[in-house]
Design an enzyme around this catalytic site. Structure first.
Site, PDB file in Angstrom:
ATOM      1  N   HIS A  24       0.740  -1.270  -0.022  1.00 31.92           N
ATOM      2  CA  HIS A  24      -0.095   0.101   0.052  1.00 31.92           C
ATOM      3  C   HIS A  24       0.752   1.252  -0.048  1.00 31.92           C
ATOM      4  CE1 HIS A  24      -4.018  -1.766   0.697  1.00 31.92           C
ATOM      5  NE2 HIS A  24      -3.453  -2.714   1.224  1.00 31.92           N
ATOM      6  N   ASP A  74      -1.072  -5.441   6.160  1.00 31.84           N
ATOM      7  CA  ASP A  74      -1.781  -6.176   5.150  1.00 31.84           C
ATOM      8  C   ASP A  74      -1.498  -6.397   3.871  1.00 31.84           C
ATOM      9  OD1 ASP A  74      -2.424  -3.235   5.097  1.00 31.84           O
ATOM     10  OD2 ASP A  74      -4.446  -3.907   4.441  1.00 31.84           O
ATOM     11  N   GLU A  75      -1.971  -7.339   3.198  1.00 27.57           N
ATOM     12  CA  GLU A  75      -2.213  -7.554   1.768  1.00 27.57           C
ATOM     13  C   GLU A  75      -0.837  -7.233   1.082  1.00 27.57           C
ATOM     14  OE1 GLU A  75      -6.887  -6.183   0.478  1.00 27.57           O
ATOM     15  OE2 GLU A  75      -5.642  -4.580   0.581  1.00 27.57           O
ATOM     16  N   VAL A  76       0.212  -7.816   1.590  1.00 21.82           N
ATOM     17  CA  VAL A  76       1.485  -7.786   0.792  1.00 21.82           C
ATOM     18  C   VAL A  76       1.252  -8.837  -0.471  1.00 21.82           C
ATOM     19  CG1 VAL A  76       2.926  -6.893   2.635  1.00 21.82           C
ATOM     20  CG2 VAL A  76       2.672  -9.480   2.128  1.00 21.82           C
ATOM     21  N   GLU A  79      -2.643 -10.500   8.777  1.00 25.40           N
ATOM     22  CA  GLU A  79      -1.866 -11.131   7.984  1.00 25.40           C
ATOM     23  C   GLU A  79      -0.460 -11.281   8.505  1.00 25.40           C
ATOM     24  OE1 GLU A  79      -4.043  -8.599   6.951  1.00 25.40           O
ATOM     25  OE2 GLU A  79      -4.141  -8.924   4.832  1.00 25.40           O
TER      26      GLU A  79
END
Lengths: 519, 519
Positions: free
Chosen positions: B229, B294-296, B346
């Site tokens: 992000h 998050d969301e790597v 995560e």
């Protein structure tokens, strides 16, 4: 690449732009309105956020508006075409056949003006636009019965409609939950049925809205929904009703609470309805009058003791024949007022009644109804729930139910835009029977706190398809990827004009066209 | 039935209500605020719309607020309990251990006051309330990066939170799309990353928000989301980045466009992050600091030439070991600042990294993660997307895709209310690790035009469950049918206080409790 190769020539706009017109009261008031908008606004589309000050090649001295006829009759046959010429230098001209065509051209002209540093300009001049709508009915259904809306919020909505060249305000003015509008014939309907004395529309209020709409080229079609959706009538006239507020099993009797329908076995309900028609066809001048007819519930009547007694006394009749007789009496009466009936599709497709062929059917349940109706010679407007119901996708609203709504999911602007009312209709005669489309804002979960973002920019997506059709001049069907930048621009323009239109995406996407597409 | 049997005694409220308190700056400013609210407001719940003027049995002379300690430290251990006594006559008393308990009691007191004709009253006196929250973290995630929010809209949101006794403003302040906040260490981040010079938060702005929140008993926890992000960082520091704005197949590299992650093979990205931590842990005083995680996206790194070269030079390492090392260096550094790490689930569950046990995990993907995390000794806050993501249910937002969003459908207030963060957790020790819940307003499709109705009253539904738990004192789990009237009341109260909370139902339903239930 030279700048001019990208943007054409740029006409500067003087700080006080002269807009002059000659087209009677409608054009004159619009000219004043747009002069203010053009002088006040200094809009730059999100995609142009890095644009420097452009060199101007000429200066626009004014916009001269002229119309062939100042006749301000507004109806289905109104000519909304216009021709707009913007030179690099000198005066722009806007020519239209009717005052309402001039209004559409003024809106277009206002959208051409962009901020240019401390000044304003029009890019890509000279510009020639020869424009006319594909569909004559580009509507919005507005429900002031489930929840109330102030005059201000209605006027703001009419402004927003005019920014998108929409031309029909379908005023679903009463329903089961409340009766906000004044009745001189039955004053008790408003007295007992409005949410409060402050949450009402007087005759003067209604006339004010009709005039405000007319000055923006918007017809006001009222809907008095009968014989279902009428619980609120029963607070004043219980003797006319069946299945009043059955609880807790209202769902056996109605699509939503509170249940209650005019008792079709009683001729008094026809008299009552026809008196309402007599009153409101006078208050609302439009040539079209909506009489509802949707979601009637047979159980409500079949289990009504009075209906049962009537049917016992009249062998050979049944609920269906009563309903056909009822529709027929009401539609016949409406015809005597000179109005064209506008009615929900159920009147034809979910009953044995056959409306006369001047009737306009409003399709909402089934896209196949469009084809069926036009093949039977009826004119239609589509509010297909699956694409045009902007209230949907907000989940269920019954207090004890953690579930989806019947019409989930949410209709995104892409989904609204992709709807083709004319899909699979090839016969030109049948195509002509398609009057247009209408987005709906049923108000179970909307009131004026949230009406702006619930409508906009999605209603603008419908407005473009109803004005310009699905395809461009070359026959290419426009895709939402192509439309996105234009709609972003329109959304930000509307926010600048005081309409709380919701964002479509992160601003980053608005500024980087194509970068927020699915691969 | 006598009226008093229904409503108890009624205490009149004098037109200028005396609220006095002694609890330092926090209590004094709250006393002023609530004195204004109580004096201005004359609220009647929708269900009482027909209520006549009630006879009063006594007159309330004032409310005296006292606190045991004026220590205004605000954190996870803050005691928010209060005891409120409202007699029929004389003075009401509000006692709290901390200034923040007094704030909660003042809010409750303000909600007891109702309009009574031209006067005001409190019904059902005498009243004794002994109240304290079930969970210490009752939060709202606010995303100022996808779209920008003005200070006014943030303050209005903090006001609304205080009306619902919420106490954590999780400020997701930066993300891939923009970097609105000032950095003194890296001024270029804001310069190149803010949407515009006007769409920024200076140090002074941030301090103003923190103070405004504190005066309402709301902690501000900032989130600097790393290492994913972070596209926006790359506008200033391209040398730190992997997979910058890959197009058109961004979806191979990121959850949403634009792609871009800090390059975990470069130690410089750890230095960069730790300098940000050094800076912002000072600017934001809260004991908790959110570092995202998050969301790597592994493809982003696996396909990065620099990462590939690094891995070729370092046999035995891989993307996973790089990530674990990266998380570890950043979390270790954060620990040296004295802060507790707050991080998306995560960090533990989708990587091999094992955070220290002071870390607070924010669960969003999977309700089962709550149980897993507390069984491993971690404290958690749940923002389970399926119940707490208030932005969801708005359909997809990619310009060329007519589809649903990944997290459709819309989360109704009933669905929010029915969520039980403690479901299936029985061990009291594990239960204590549940800090609370947090609704999220991710802003891809939200900005300040629509933030009020998107949050409220649904966030209020979460707030009640986080304050009062799922069950009442007798162990009965509250149902949404029971809650509906109370939430309607709160919604209309908030509208009266200037928060554009959306309507839950037709006003008819609000006025007729139980009549809009599914049978």
């Amino acid at each position: 690449m030279k700048l001019s190769a990208i943007i054409g020539l740029v006409a500067a706009i003087p700080s006080a732009m002269a807009v002059t017109g000659n087209g009677g009261q409608i054009v004159n008031s619009a000219v004043n309105r747009y002069r203010d908008i053009i002088n006040k606004e200094s809009f730059v589309a999100p995609v142009d956020y890095k644009r420097g000050v452009l060199k101007t090649s000429g200066s626009l001295q004014g916009l001269v508006v002229s119309v062939e006829s100042t006749d301000d009759t507004l109806g289905l046959d109104t000519d909304e075409s216009y021709i707009l010429d913007v030179p690099v230098d000198g005066k722009a001209t806007l020519k239209a056949k009717s005052p309402y065509g001039a209004l559409r051209g003024l809106e277009t002209f206002s959208q051409l003006v962009t901020g240019n540093g401390n000044s304003k300009a029009i890019l890509n001049t000279p510009i020639h636009i020869d424009d006319a709508p594909v569909y004559p009915h580009r509507g919005l259904l507005f429900d002031t019965a489930r929840n109330f809306y102030s005059l201000d919020s209605i006027k703001r909505t009419l402004d927003a409609m005019s920014y998108n060249k929409m031309n029909v305000f379908h005023w679903h003015i009463v329903d089961a939950q409340s009766w906000p509008v004044e009745s001189k014939t039955f004053p008790e309907l408003q007295k007992n049925g409005a949410y409060s004395a402050a949450q009402t529309y007087s005759y003067n209020d209604v006339k004010q809205i009709i005039q405000y709409a007319k000055e923006r080229g918007i017809r006001v079609i009222p809907e008095f929904d009968v014989p279902g959706h009428t619980y609120i009538v029963g607070l004043s006239k219980p003797e006319l009703m069946s299945c009043m507020n059955k609880q807790p099993n209202w769902d056996h009797f109605a699509a939503e609470p509170p249940s209650g329908q005019l008792n079709i076995a009683k001729p008094e309900t026809i008299d009552f309805t026809n008196k309402l028609i007599d009153e409101y066809t006078k208050l609302f001048p439009d040539e079209v009058f909506h009489v509802g007819g949707d979601e009637v519930n047979r159980n409500c009547w079949a289990e009504d003791p009075d209906v049962q007694k009537y049917l016992a006394d009249h062998p050979g009749e049944d609920v269906e024949s009563l309903l056909v007789n009822w529709y027929s009496k009401v539609h016949d009466h409406l015809e005597t007022t000179g109005k064209q009936a506008y009615t929900w599709e159920e009147t034809l497709f979910h009953s044995s009644y056959v409306p006369n062929n001047k009737t306009i059917l409003q399709v909402w349940i089934d896209q196949a109804s469009v084809q069926k109706a036009v093949s039977q010679g009826y004119r239609i407007v589509s509010s297909s729930y699956d694409s045009m119901y902007l209230d949907c996708g907000h989940g269920a609203w019954l207090s004890n139910w953690d579930g989806n709504s019947w019409c989930d999911p949410f209709k995104t602007w892409m989904h609204v835009y992709n709807y083709d009312v004319a899909a699979n209709i090839t016969d030109p005669k049948q195509k002509k029977l398609i009057l247009g489309t209408e987005v709906a804002a049923w108000s179970e979960q909307i009131d004026e706190t949230v009406i702006d973002p619930r409508l906009w920019p999605r209603a603008a997506a419908m407005a473009e398809t109803a004005w310009s059709g699905k395809a461009d001049a070359s026959g290419h069907v426009r895709t939402t990827a192509e439309v996105a930048s234009r709609l972003h621009e329109q959304r930000f323009r509307m926010v600048g004009r005081g309409i709380n239109a919701e964002p479509m995406q992160p601003l980053w996407c608005a500024r980087n066209p194509g970068a927020c597409n699915l691969p």
